[in-house]
Design an enzyme around this catalytic site. Structure first.
Site, PDB file in Angstrom:
ATOM      1  N   LYS A  86       0.834  -1.210   0.000  1.00  0.00           N
ATOM      2  CA  LYS A  86       0.000   0.000   0.000  1.00  0.00           C
ATOM      3  C   LYS A  86       0.871   1.263   0.000  1.00  0.00           C
ATOM      4  CE  LYS A  86      -2.304  -1.293   3.689  1.00  0.00           C
ATOM      5  NZ  LYS A  86      -1.728  -2.650   3.861  1.00  0.00           N
ATOM      6  N   THR A  87       1.895   1.286   0.848  1.00  0.00           N
ATOM      7  CA  THR A  87       2.788   2.451   0.881  1.00  0.00           C
ATOM      8  C   THR A  87       3.540   2.594  -0.435  1.00  0.00           C
ATOM      9  OG1 THR A  87       3.063   2.201   3.281  1.00  0.00           O
ATOM     10  CG2 THR A  87       4.693   3.540   2.117  1.00  0.00           C
ATOM     11  N   ASP A 131      -1.643   6.712   6.302  1.00  0.00           N
ATOM     12  CA  ASP A 131      -1.634   5.298   6.672  1.00  0.00           C
ATOM     13  C   ASP A 131      -2.544   5.079   7.883  1.00  0.00           C
ATOM     14  OD1 ASP A 131      -0.940   2.662   6.482  1.00  0.00           O
ATOM     15  OD2 ASP A 131       1.048   2.885   7.363  1.00  0.00           O
ATOM     16  N   THR A 180      -5.895  -1.399   7.056  1.00  0.00           N
ATOM     17  CA  THR A 180      -5.971  -2.848   7.172  1.00  0.00           C
ATOM     18  C   THR A 180      -7.361  -3.281   7.612  1.00  0.00           C
ATOM     19  OG1 THR A 180      -5.172  -2.701   9.455  1.00  0.00           O
ATOM     20  CG2 THR A 180      -3.530  -3.082   7.732  1.00  0.00           C
ATOM     21  N   ARG A 239       6.617  -8.296   1.835  1.00  0.00           N
ATOM     22  CA  ARG A 239       7.511  -7.830   2.905  1.00  0.00           C
ATOM     23  C   ARG A 239       8.135  -9.011   3.638  1.00  0.00           C
ATOM     24  NH1 ARG A 239       4.679  -3.731   6.337  1.00  0.00           N
ATOM     25  NH2 ARG A 239       5.551  -2.261   4.806  1.00  0.00           N
TER      26      ARG A 239
END
Length: 364
Positions: A86-87, A131, A180, A239
């Site tokens: 997302k980032t 975020d 999330t 990640r």
């Protein structure tokens, strides 16, 4: 609280529980090392971005249309589990629009004044990445409605009957919100986003592409079988895949010739206690207690937490989501129950009464 209850504080408890285990290799939450390394590994444009084909295609159309009109892009909401990109996508949006980006988070905005200070300093066309937008305070959230729709905020000066609202015009900007827990966003906020994209977990083949790309940037030699071994243990999360790659790289440099193949990857991840399905020590402790001490369940969450020596929130928010997603554990009104796949994975033969009970629950 029942196992399926949710509320505004649920995600805060999840964050607190995850923070206690932020050194786990298989968590999607970024730590300090991840943040530093990810800056070098992040793709710079949509063509480099691996996976999320639908979101990528739709977002590409949104950005190209905005550039063709010479306008700022619509506000974008990205939802999905931690570590899915997302980032990275927010930074790509800014790069594609040739605009600067401002990064902040919902927990950092506790007052409307905090948000007003950020909004009033934005440049025209700037991308504001927010975020954990679902954890923003309610007063700030209500201010954001007007800012997103009318590019204006009302700053309240004074208190009581003498308070005055001063309208403040804002330059056009693009808000990229990440969450999330999309279900915790109020409908008025969700409706103000022009584009909403949900980030899915990655398939193993997509993670292999991520690993090969990252290995090239890190100057690590890895073959196809080695990448497949790491991808299969990465919980569908880039990640985690990149984090495991770095740990396997360390093992390969110390114990082998620096080249990562299937055997080296498997041996390294055995050292780090990440098994073939991506379960770590905590996950296996929860499953092991459920199977060995309680015959596969059902058992209450608090009892299970005591059995593994962890807090209730840690078991519920850190271990259980992946176990449920993998089909190894089920949450039922009577308590936690192991599925037949859990017995197979740990190599334990189910007791006869447990097998019959589970046959009734799972229809097998």
């Amino acid at each position: 609280m029942n196992w399926d209850e949710t509320g505004p504080d649920t995600d805060e408890r999840a964050a607190d529980a995850a923070a206690a285990y932020d050194d786990r290799l298989v968590t999607g939450v970024a730590d300090g090392e991840d943040t530093a390394v990810e800056a070098a590994l992040r793709p710079k444009d949509l063509d480099e971005f691996v996976g999320q084909e639908k979101v990528r295609e739709q977002l590409d159309l949104v950005l190209k249309a905005a550039r063709a009109r010479g306008a700022t892009a619509d506000h974008v909401l990205l939802s999905g589990a931690p570590g899915l990109g997302k980032t990275t996508l927010s930074m790509i949006i800014a790069a594609e629009m040739n605009a600067p980006i401002r990064i902040t988070s919902g927990p950092a905005i506790q007052h409307a004044g905090d948000l007003a200070a950020i909004l009033s300093s934005l440049q025209e066309g700037e991308v504001l990445f927010l975020d954990e937008i679902h954890r923003m305070s309610r007063p700030a959230e209500e201010m954001l409605y007007m800012a997103m729709e009318d590019f204006r905020v009302d700053v309240i000066v004074g208190k009581g009957p003498g308070a005055t609202a001063i309208p403040l015009e804002l330059p056009p900007f693009t808000l990229v919100g990440a969450t999330t827990r999309a279900g915790l966003l109020p409908p008025p906020l969700r409706d103000r986003f022009g584009f909403t994209g949900h980030m899915e977990f990655y398939a193993p083949a997509e993670l292999e592409r991520v690993l090969h790309r990252s290995a090239g940037l890190l100057d690590v030699a890895i073959d196809t079988a080695g990448a497949a071994e790491i991808a299969g243990r990465s919980r569908g999360t880039p990640r985690i895949a990149n984090r495991l790659l770095r740990r396997v790289r360390d093992y390969a440099q110390v114990k082998a010739d620096g080249v990562i193949d299937r055997d080296i990857a498997a041996a390294a991840l055995q050292v780090y206690e990440v098994d073939a399905r991506g379960l770590d020590r905590l996950d296996r402790a929860v499953l092991g207690a459920l199977l060995k001490l309680f015959g596969g369940g059902p058992v209450g969450l608090s009892t299970l937490a005591v059995a593994v020596g962890e807090e209730r929130e840690t078991v519920e928010e850190v271990a259980e989501p992946f176990l449920v997603r993998e089909g190894l554990l089920a949450r039922t009104p009577r308590g936690r129950v192991a599925t037949p796949a859990a017995w197979v994975h740990l190599g334990i033969a189910p007791p006869q009464h447990g097998a019959k009970g589970q046959a009734g629950l799972f229809g097998a």
